[in-house]
Design a protein around this motif. Structure first.
Motif, PDB file in Angstrom:
ATOM      1  N   THR A  94       0.869  -1.189   0.000  1.00 17.98           N
ATOM      2  CA  THR A  94       0.000   0.000   0.000  1.00 17.98           C
ATOM      3  C   THR A  94       0.901   1.234   0.000  1.00 17.98           C
ATOM      4  N   MET A  96       0.666   3.497   2.341  1.00 16.13           N
ATOM      5  CA  MET A  96       1.083   3.683   3.733  1.00 16.13           C
ATOM      6  C   MET A  96       2.239   2.756   4.103  1.00 16.13           C
ATOM      7  N   MET A  99       5.236   4.677   2.881  1.00 14.53           N
ATOM      8  CA  MET A  99       5.591   5.829   3.736  1.00 14.53           C
ATOM      9  C   MET A  99       6.212   5.341   5.053  1.00 14.53           C
ATOM     10  N   GLU A 163       4.909  16.531   1.424  1.00 12.64           N
ATOM     11  CA  GLU A 163       3.963  16.101   0.404  1.00 12.64           C
ATOM     12  C   GLU A 163       3.591  17.349  -0.394  1.00 12.64           C
ATOM     13  N   ASN A 167      -2.427  16.969   0.377  1.00  8.64           N
ATOM     14  CA  ASN A 167      -3.766  16.404   0.369  1.00  8.64           C
ATOM     15  C   ASN A 167      -4.476  16.830   1.642  1.00  8.64           C
ATOM     16  N   ASP A 192       6.534  12.573  -0.627  1.00 10.76           N
ATOM     17  CA  ASP A 192       5.355  11.791  -1.019  1.00 10.76           C
ATOM     18  C   ASP A 192       4.821  12.446  -2.296  1.00 10.76           C
ATOM     19  N   ALA A 194       2.499  11.289  -4.433  1.00 12.09           N
ATOM     20  CA  ALA A 194       1.276  10.617  -4.901  1.00 12.09           C
ATOM     21  C   ALA A 194       0.358  11.535  -5.704  1.00 12.09           C
ATOM     22  N   SER A 214       1.848   6.414  -3.098  1.00  8.36           N
ATOM     23  CA  SER A 214       0.691   5.536  -3.065  1.00  8.36           C
ATOM     24  C   SER A 214       0.416   5.241  -4.535  1.00  8.36           C
ATOM     25  N   THR A 216      -1.775   3.294  -5.465  1.00  8.17           N
ATOM     26  CA  THR A 216      -3.230   3.137  -5.505  1.00  8.17           C
ATOM     27  C   THR A 216      -3.855   4.279  -6.308  1.00  8.17           C
ATOM     28  N   LYS A 217      -3.195   5.400  -6.313  1.00  8.94           N
ATOM     29  CA  LYS A 217      -3.742   6.614  -6.924  1.00  8.94           C
ATOM     30  C   LYS A 217      -3.418   6.631  -8.410  1.00  8.94           C
ATOM     31  N   LEU A 226      -4.560  -1.685  -4.239  1.00  5.25           N
ATOM     32  CA  LEU A 226      -3.739  -0.890  -3.340  1.00  5.25           C
ATOM     33  C   LEU A 226      -2.287  -1.240  -3.656  1.00  5.25           C
ATOM     34  N   ALA A 227      -1.442  -0.245  -3.690  1.00  6.11           N
ATOM     35  CA  ALA A 227      -0.022  -0.483  -3.957  1.00  6.11           C
ATOM     36  C   ALA A 227       0.764   0.761  -3.568  1.00  6.11           C
ATOM     37  N   LEU A 344      -8.829   8.706  -4.988  1.00  7.76           N
ATOM     38  CA  LEU A 344      -8.494   9.783  -5.924  1.00  7.76           C
ATOM     39  C   LEU A 344      -7.545   9.226  -6.968  1.00  7.76           C
TER      40      LEU A 344
HETATM   41  C1  LIG Z   1      -3.553   7.705  -0.589  1.00  5.29           C
HETATM   42  C2  LIG Z   1      -2.355   8.390  -0.124  1.00  5.29           C
HETATM   43  C3  LIG Z   1      -1.470   7.747   0.748  1.00  5.29           C
HETATM   44  C4  LIG Z   1      -1.709   6.350   1.286  1.00  5.29           C
HETATM   45  O1  LIG Z   1      -1.754   5.394   0.275  1.00  5.29           O
HETATM   46  P1  LIG Z   1      -2.565   3.987   0.394  1.00  5.29           P
HETATM   47  O2  LIG Z   1      -2.281   3.337  -0.900  1.00  5.29           O
HETATM   48  O3  LIG Z   1      -4.006   4.355   0.585  1.00  5.29           O
HETATM   49  O4  LIG Z   1      -2.030   3.273   1.577  1.00  5.29           O
HETATM   50  C5  LIG Z   1      -0.337   8.432   1.141  1.00  5.29           C
HETATM   51  N1  LIG Z   1      -0.103   9.688   0.717  1.00  5.29           N
HETATM   52  C6  LIG Z   1      -0.949  10.349  -0.107  1.00  5.29           C
HETATM   53  C7  LIG Z   1      -0.620  11.721  -0.538  1.00  5.29           C
HETATM   54  C8  LIG Z   1      -2.108   9.721  -0.556  1.00  5.29           C
HETATM   55  O5  LIG Z   1      -2.938  10.378  -1.370  1.00  5.29           O
END
Ligand SMILES: *Cc1c(COP(=O)(O)O)cnc(C)c1O
Length: 402
Positions: A94, A96, A99, A163, A167, A192, A194, A214, A216-217, A226-227, A344
């Motif tokens: 994920t 997280m 991070m 970041e 967010n 970060d 993402a 992330s 996942t985004k 999730l990744a 997102l």
């Molecule tokens: C979603 C997100 C995360 C966490 O990622 P997951 O894949 O949900 O564990 C961390 N940082 C930012 C900026 C995010 O948008």
């Protein structure tokens, strides 16, 4: 495993980003499959006992266990590293996990971390509550102000964590200035990325040491898995990150790695189009709501800095309504096309109310310091025709009295 093209730097060094996104990292088996194979295996068998022993001694190449190596995960990691311009990448289960591993691998009791205060909700919990349980001192600062980072430094400062865009408040931090300040203090600068993806922003080109995602985004971008991922130079990855993760195991499943690997083939197309769409939607919304933040519009207080370090304004818009939570919820409930969802970076446009969802776990005071009000909504723009997204917002705004 042979027909080694996508992992050979003497070949990939000649490729441009769009080619790297499609072919970088690919390794073919003897079968010659065009699309990358999924190796759903936890372990590997050896031809004889000495072969196993030699691999464990590190004297012979080859894989030993999927917590340590997996061919499909490795293809994703190589492709990500090439897109980011990094030496090395490691994929995680994920964002997280990425991070947490990127920070914990290099922090010990007695060390100090400085972080931007506008962070993803779970990152704030990590910084404010989890790391201090292990004796790690943390300070959060207004990440937009380089002086605040300089003032927060202490002799035991080991890591700067930020970041940008943040967010959900879309604050922009000056990666180059903060990296210089961090390096002066001997700190490792972790970004970060993402919200931007390597298509929009490459923090290492601006001086950052480690980039975490992330996936996942935007990297998956279709709301399926999730990744996460961590990218850095080879030495940090081997000596610091892997020394921690080899034994703590935040690994990504080969199947999920394959999904993200395929997604990277269209990353450039998807992210560029979503950014174009977001600019159109933000321009429309700016006329209709009391306040809006989008880094690609001149009305964003840090538009100039955003355009200096980002190739586009990104895919996320923050809007602020005067009627607090009731009006924000009324707008969400009036949507017919855009989904109410706290994810997102999806090909579907998604909207959420951060104060009651993603940032509900942080205190109202912390929310206020991050610019999250009760009337704030976060809109993630996808790949639908932007005219349809605008039509939907138009009718939902009317239902919410705007
Ligand atoms: C979603 C997100 C995360 C966490 O990622 P997951 O894949 O949900 O564990 C961390 N940082 C930012 C900026 C995010 O948008």
């Amino acid at each position: 495993m042979k027909r080694f093209t996508g992992q050979d730097r003497s070949i990939t060094d000649k490729w441009r980003p769009a080619t790297l996104a499609v072919r970088g990292g690919t390794v073919r088996t003897d079968i010659g499959e065009t699309s990358e194979a999924i190796f759903m295996t936890s372990g590997y068998a050896y031809d004889n006992a000495e072969e196993a022993a030699a691999r464990f001694r590190g004297e012979r190449p080859g894989m030993t266990y999927s917590r340590l190596q997996n061919p499909t995960v490795e293809m994703l990691e190589k492709r990500l590293a090439l897109l980011e311009g990094a030496d090395a990448a490691r994929a995680t289960a994920t964002g997280m996990a990425a991070m947490t591993a990127a920070l914990m691998c290099q922090l010990s009791a007695g060390d100090h971390l400085v972080a931007g205060r506008a962070l993803f909700g779970s990152c704030r919990v990590l910084v404010d509550t989890i790391l201090p349980r292990f004796g790690i001192e943390t300070t959060t600062v207004d990440a937009r102000d380089p002086d605040a980072w300089a003032k927060a430094r202490k002799p035991n400062t080991k890591v700067f964590f930020l970041e940008t865009p943040s967010n959900p408040g879309l604050e922009i931090s000056d990666i180059r200035a903060i990296s210089d300040i961090g390096h002066d203090a001997g700190a490792c600068v972790v970004v970060d990325n993402a919200f931007a993806s390597p298509i929009v922003q490459r923090p290492m080109d601006l001086g950052a040491d480690v980039v975490a995602y992330s996936a996942t985004k935007l990297l998956d971008g279709q709301g399926r898995v999730l990744a996460g991922a961590v990218l850095a130079d080879e030495k940090w990855m081997n000596d610091i990150y892997l020394a921690f993760t080899r034994h703590t195991g935040p690994n990504l499943s080969p199947f999920n790695a394959w999904v993200v690997l395929k997604s990277l083939e269209t990353l450039d197309l998807r992210v560029r189009r979503s950014c174009e769409n977001a600019l159109k939607v933000a321009s429309f919304l700016e006329m209709r709501v009391p306040k809006l933040l989008y880094p690609g519009l001149a009305s964003h207080p840090q538009h100039a800095l955003a355009m200096q370090q980002m190739a586009a304004g990104g895919t996320i818009i923050a809007l602020f309504l005067d009627g607090g939570r009731p009006q924000a919820h009324a707008l969400l409930d009036g949507l017919e096309l855009i989904d109410i969802s706290n994810n997102l970076g999806d090909s579907r446009s998604l909207m959420t109310h951060p104060a009651s969802t993603t940032h509900a776990s942080v205190t109202p005071e912390v929310r206020a310091s991050m610019g999250i009000t009760e009337g704030m909504l976060r809109l993630s723009i996808g790949l639908e025709d932007p005219a349809d997204v605008i039509d939907d917002l138009d009718q939902a705004l009317a239902k919410a009295g705007l």
